[in-house]
Design an enzyme around this catalytic site. Sequence first.
Site, short mmCIF file in Angstrom:
data_model
loop_
_atom_site.label_atom_id
_atom_site.label_comp_id
_atom_site.label_asym_id
_atom_site.label_seq_id
_atom_site.Cartn_x
_atom_site.Cartn_y
_atom_site.Cartn_z
N GLN A 75 0.83 -1.21 0.00
CA GLN A 75 0.00 0.00 0.00
C GLN A 75 0.88 1.27 0.00
O GLN A 75 0.55 2.25 0.67
CB GLN A 75 -0.94 0.00 1.21
CG GLN A 75 -2.16 -0.89 1.04
CD GLN A 75 -3.11 -0.38 -0.04
OE1 GLN A 75 -3.14 0.79 -0.38
NE2 GLN A 75 -3.90 -1.29 -0.59
N SER A 76 1.96 1.26 -0.76
CA SER A 76 2.87 2.40 -0.80
C SER A 76 2.23 3.63 -1.43
O SER A 76 1.78 3.59 -2.58
CB SER A 76 4.12 2.01 -1.60
OG SER A 76 4.89 3.16 -1.92
N ASN A 77 2.23 4.73 -0.69
CA ASN A 77 1.79 6.02 -1.25
C ASN A 77 2.83 6.57 -2.21
O ASN A 77 2.51 7.28 -3.16
CB ASN A 77 1.58 7.04 -0.13
CG ASN A 77 0.59 6.55 0.90
OD1 ASN A 77 -0.57 6.31 0.57
ND2 ASN A 77 1.03 6.39 2.14
#
Length: 335
Positions: A75-77
């Site tokens: 879930q890397s921004n």
Amino acid sequence: MHLARFPRVFAAHLPTPLERLDRLSAELGGPEIWIKRDDCTGLSTGGNKTRKLEFLMAEALAQGADMVITQGATQSNHARQTAAFAARLGLACHLLLEDRTGSNDPNYKANGNVLLDHLHGATTEKRPGGADMQAEMEAVADRLRAQGRRVYVIPGGGSNPTGALGYVNCALELLGQANDRGLAIDHIVTATGSAGTQAGLITGLCAMNAGIPLLGIGVRAPKERQEASVLALAQRTADRLGCPGVVTAADVVADCSYVGAGYGIPRADTLDAIRMFAQLEGLLLDPVYSGKAAAGLIDLCRRGVFRKGQRVVFLHTGGSAALFGYDSALGAQAA
Ligand SMILES: *Cc1c(COP(=O)(O)O)cnc(C)c1O
């Protein structure tokens, strides 16, 4: 210190707003709390990586790249903002995503940032938790170069001296806003992970002799390791800016007591902080970074470390897209 000397692609919505949080301040009964809205940087739901990517993408273009690759957790921004920025520049984007939390929740694996990565046209590959992601990325870059791609490799979180320039710029911007409205800031608080945000900010603050202490709230590493990596990057960033030695160890402070079980695993106080910001101020935090940083801010206000009469600026680094990968954690608490 003259940032205009560094190549930059202007894409962020800047300056981001600086706003007072009246209802949160009243609820906590301590300092006046202000928020610097780097959740509003503009690209694909915003966030702190966009400021770094303005400088990193300029370097990619200068080197003639036709593709960027980077890495992060599922879930890397950072991955999502890189995918959006690459789309805007017509560059291909390839992402390596590490299963750092071990979550089997289908929304964690495919919704939120992952949905947006693919919507922006990025391709993705997964790696198991604990993989040496930097080495994996270099290997993938070699593979793509052998296929004829001109690849520019962006480190995890965009955290190197080039990316950190984006947060030197934020320090300049914030101090300008504070000066313009006569706001004497006593403390700045922000989440700290791959270190570029805290390192860039402290470099800018020290270079301007701002005299404002900065507290990083850790989301992964223990305190000693986090402070060491922020200091090392800040010192390299200061060298790059032409003001070597301006940041000392005493300037780099991290509090890593709000991490809990690990990166990307929210604690009860993380979820409480998300709910407080949402219900008192209409603001969206995230379960991995800004929710943990806000939990730290709230606790330090309640314990009187930040007190009445002071003015504390919370730098909101974004991340709300990840909420849609964590609906089960938030839903469980709502019951
Ligand atoms: C990456 C990130 C951070 C941490 O910033 P670093 O520069 O990696 O320390 C904080 N908040 C959000 C929402 C992020 O995506």
